[in-house]
Enzyme design. Structure first.
Site, PDB file in Angstrom:
ATOM      1  N   HIS A  54       0.853  -1.207   0.000  1.00 34.02           N
ATOM      2  CA  HIS A  54       0.000   0.000   0.000  1.00 34.02           C
ATOM      3  C   HIS A  54       0.885   1.252   0.000  1.00 34.02           C
ATOM      4  O   HIS A  54       0.675   2.195   0.763  1.00 34.02           O
ATOM      5  CB  HIS A  54      -0.983  -0.018   1.184  1.00 34.02           C
ATOM      6  CG  HIS A  54      -2.040  -1.061   1.028  1.00 34.02           C
ATOM      7  ND1 HIS A  54      -3.318  -0.780   0.613  1.00 34.02           N
ATOM      8  CD2 HIS A  54      -1.993  -2.410   1.187  1.00 34.02           C
ATOM      9  CE1 HIS A  54      -4.026  -1.903   0.548  1.00 34.02           C
ATOM     10  NE2 HIS A  54      -3.243  -2.908   0.892  1.00 34.02           N
ATOM     11  N   TYR A 319       3.860  -5.348   9.690  1.00 31.67           N
ATOM     12  CA  TYR A 319       3.748  -3.895   9.530  1.00 31.67           C
ATOM     13  C   TYR A 319       4.857  -3.207  10.332  1.00 31.67           C
ATOM     14  O   TYR A 319       5.417  -2.191   9.911  1.00 31.67           O
ATOM     15  CB  TYR A 319       2.377  -3.391   9.992  1.00 31.67           C
ATOM     16  CG  TYR A 319       1.216  -3.783   9.087  1.00 31.67           C
ATOM     17  CD1 TYR A 319       1.233  -4.981   8.384  1.00 31.67           C
ATOM     18  CD2 TYR A 319       0.097  -2.975   8.949  1.00 31.67           C
ATOM     19  CE1 TYR A 319       0.169  -5.355   7.573  1.00 31.67           C
ATOM     20  CE2 TYR A 319      -0.970  -3.340   8.135  1.00 31.67           C
ATOM     21  CZ  TYR A 319      -0.928  -4.538   7.454  1.00 31.67           C
ATOM     22  OH  TYR A 319      -1.971  -4.905   6.654  1.00 31.67           O
TER      23      TYR A 319
HETATM   24  C1  HEM Z   1      -0.296 -11.787   5.656  1.00 35.24           C
HETATM   25  C2  HEM Z   1      -1.081 -10.786   5.248  1.00 35.24           C
HETATM   26  C3  HEM Z   1      -0.614  -9.370   5.087  1.00 35.24           C
HETATM   27  C4  HEM Z   1       0.656  -8.857   5.063  1.00 35.24           C
HETATM   28  C5  HEM Z   1       1.978  -9.597   5.199  1.00 35.24           C
HETATM   29  C6  HEM Z   1       0.532  -7.418   4.899  1.00 35.24           C
HETATM   30  C7  HEM Z   1       1.598  -6.538   4.845  1.00 35.24           C
HETATM   31  C8  HEM Z   1       1.496  -5.166   4.860  1.00 35.24           C
HETATM   32  C9  HEM Z   1       2.583  -4.249   5.053  1.00 35.24           C
HETATM   33  C10 HEM Z   1       4.035  -4.662   5.258  1.00 35.24           C
HETATM   34  C11 HEM Z   1       2.090  -2.987   5.021  1.00 35.24           C
HETATM   35  C12 HEM Z   1       2.859  -1.681   5.203  1.00 35.24           C
HETATM   36  C13 HEM Z   1       2.810  -1.292   6.687  1.00 35.24           C
HETATM   37  C14 HEM Z   1       3.602  -0.051   7.011  1.00 35.24           C
HETATM   38  O1  HEM Z   1       4.716   0.147   6.505  1.00 35.24           O
HETATM   39  O2  HEM Z   1       3.098   0.751   7.834  1.00 35.24           O
HETATM   40  C15 HEM Z   1       0.667  -3.103   4.801  1.00 35.24           C
HETATM   41  C16 HEM Z   1      -0.195  -2.041   4.684  1.00 35.24           C
HETATM   42  C17 HEM Z   1      -1.553  -2.182   4.504  1.00 35.24           C
HETATM   43  N1  HEM Z   1      -2.283  -3.345   4.485  1.00 35.24           N
HETATM   44 FE1  HEM Z   1      -1.565  -5.204   4.677  1.00 35.24          FE
HETATM   45  N2  HEM Z   1      -0.801  -7.096   4.818  1.00 35.24           N
HETATM   46  C18 HEM Z   1      -1.540  -8.250   4.922  1.00 35.24           C
HETATM   47  C19 HEM Z   1      -2.903  -8.364   4.939  1.00 35.24           C
HETATM   48  C20 HEM Z   1      -3.774  -7.325   4.790  1.00 35.24           C
HETATM   49  C21 HEM Z   1      -5.199  -7.427   4.877  1.00 35.24           C
HETATM   50  C22 HEM Z   1      -5.980  -8.715   5.179  1.00 35.24           C
HETATM   51  C23 HEM Z   1      -5.705  -6.162   4.694  1.00 35.24           C
HETATM   52  C24 HEM Z   1      -7.111  -5.664   4.751  1.00 35.24           C
HETATM   53  C25 HEM Z   1      -8.112  -6.269   5.345  1.00 35.24           C
HETATM   54  C26 HEM Z   1      -4.582  -5.267   4.480  1.00 35.24           C
HETATM   55  C27 HEM Z   1      -4.669  -3.906   4.257  1.00 35.24           C
HETATM   56  C28 HEM Z   1      -3.597  -3.028   4.295  1.00 35.24           C
HETATM   57  C29 HEM Z   1      -3.732  -1.594   4.148  1.00 35.24           C
HETATM   58  C30 HEM Z   1      -5.024  -0.813   3.892  1.00 35.24           C
HETATM   59  C31 HEM Z   1      -2.448  -1.063   4.303  1.00 35.24           C
HETATM   60  C32 HEM Z   1      -2.048   0.405   4.231  1.00 35.24           C
HETATM   61  C33 HEM Z   1      -2.027   1.035   5.625  1.00 35.24           C
HETATM   62  C34 HEM Z   1      -1.563   2.457   5.507  1.00 35.24           C
HETATM   63  O3  HEM Z   1      -2.200   3.237   4.790  1.00 35.24           O
HETATM   64  O4  HEM Z   1      -0.545   2.798   6.134  1.00 35.24           O
HETATM   65  N3  HEM Z   1      -3.436  -6.009   4.562  1.00 35.24           N
HETATM   66  N4  HEM Z   1       0.332  -4.435   4.699  1.00 35.24           N
END
Ligand code: HEM
Length: 331
Positions: A54, A319
């Site tokens: 994202h 995260y």
């Molecule tokens: C094993 C599953 C997942 C992994 C490994 C993962 C990994 C990540 C990582 C590494 C980030 C960046 C975090 C940061 O630097 O602050 C992120 C952001 C995000 N993820 Fe995931 N994610 C997963 C599942 C999901 C799921 C299930 C959803 C939604 C229901 C989701 C929605 C988001 C969103 C919306 C962001 C952006 C948050 C922001 O705006 O800072 N992710 N994810």
């Protein structure tokens, strides 16, 4: 204290929050949080100072006003009184130049509710009602397969894991959203609410856009090009707040809570309770959102994450790794 050391000094608290106390510690995974972030980097590359997923997005401020029904379901403090929020719209994947007009990508909406005295709670949602893998191991396996670029191997992955085709099928059967403000968002995981009387209720979050579902035809999407969401949002906010109704989709006895690729039976027609209104009022500097992570596991008394969902357990620690790396490489 320099701004960099200030940024790093908040890490201890965030990492403790991501790794400790939550359900994360209870579910053993065969992959580490770093493996998850490395797998994202393997497909999308490493981008100094940026989120591993994202990556492209817009930071926002606003407020949340709870409904009269919210405290009946949960004793969480933001369901008892209005609170300020920081929010962020985003595009799925780790490409900082991800095209806004792609149909086969999720949009994200993350919200941090400011509970005062430095406390907060978060929800982190996507514009699809399901996730694309049911375990963190499959998250890594899938991304490593994609990284090979071998279409036969990717096809074989989907053949072996048909649940991983559901999100793409859902996205490609819905139009490209015309605006970050014109699409619904889902929390995907099942959370357990507890009210002041100690009564528990399993729920899934849904955010319904006040603007309605605004879709583009394929020709319109093509004409818009890859970079229109930020400008569209700026114009929209100049006319007034962008609002979403935060809803609780009510779970029933026997509903699974362990698999974010699966919707509950007849989920769209389930009774829903309005929890309140998210009102996004202004665009904030990227630095505001980049100083922390929106953590799915950052819940508060009255809200508990699923204890049997391995994807939920894996998320917050991953995260935290992404946060550490992007703060260490911040430009
Ligand atoms: C094993 C599953 C997942 C992994 C490994 C993962 C990994 C990540 C990582 C590494 C980030 C960046 C975090 C940061 O630097 O602050 C992120 C952001 C995000 N993820 Fe995931 N994610 C997963 C599942 C999901 C799921 C299930 C959803 C939604 C229901 C989701 C929605 C988001 C969103 C919306 C962001 C952006 C948050 C922001 O705006 O800072 N992710 N994810």
């Amino acid at each position: 204290m320099t701004s960099r050391s200030k940024r790093l000094s908040i890490l201890g608290a965030i990492v403790a929050l991501a790794l400790g106390g939550s359900t994360a510690a209870c579910i053993a995974a065969d992959v580490t949080p770093a493996d998850l972030v490395d797998a994202l980097n393997g497909v999308f590359g490493k981008h100094a100072g940026d989120r591993a997923a994202h990556t492209k997005g817009v930071c926002l401020t606003g407020n949340f006003t709870p409904s009269a029904d919210a405290p009946k379901l949960s004793k969480a403090p933001h369901f008892a009184k209005p609170v300020p929020i920081i929010a962020r719209f985003s595009l799925g994947g780790g490409n900082p130049s991800a095209p806004d007009n792609a149909q086969d990508n999720v949009r994200g909406l993350a919200v941090k509710f400011d509970l005062g005295s430095g406390a907060s709670t978060d929800i982190v949602t996507i514009s699809a009602p399901m996730f694309f893998v049911k375990t963190p191991e499959l998250f890594v396996e899938f991304l490593k397969t994609v990284a090979t670029g071998d279409q036969e191997k990717i096809k074989a992955f989907f053949g072996a894991h048909p649940e991983s085709t559901l999100q793409n099928a859902w996205l490609t059967s819905h139009p490209v959203p015309a605006s970050y403000a014109g699409v619904g968002y889902w929390g995907v995981h099942a959370f357990t609410f507890t009210n002041a009387a100690g009564e528990a209720q399993v729920v899934k979050y849904k955010l319904i856009p006040e603007a309605g579902d605004l879709g583009l035809t394929p020709d319109e999407a093509k004409a818009k090009g890859p970079d229109f969401y930020a400008g569209e949002l700026k114009d929209r906010l100049a006319k007034g707040p962008v609002a979403f109704d935060l809803m609780a989709i009510l779970g029933q006895k026997g509903d699974p809570t362990n698999d974010p690729t699966q919707r509950w039976s007849d989920e769209d027609n389930r009774p829903k309770v309005p929890l309140g209104k998210i009102s996004i009022e202004a665009i904030a500097p990227d630095a505001t959102c980049n100083a922390f992570s929106f953590l799915p596991g950052n819940v508060v008394d009255g809200i508990a994450g699923p204890t049997d969902d391995p994807v939920f357990a894996a998320r917050s620690p991953a995260y935290a790794v992404s946060l550490i790396r992007r703060l260490q490489t911040a430009k």
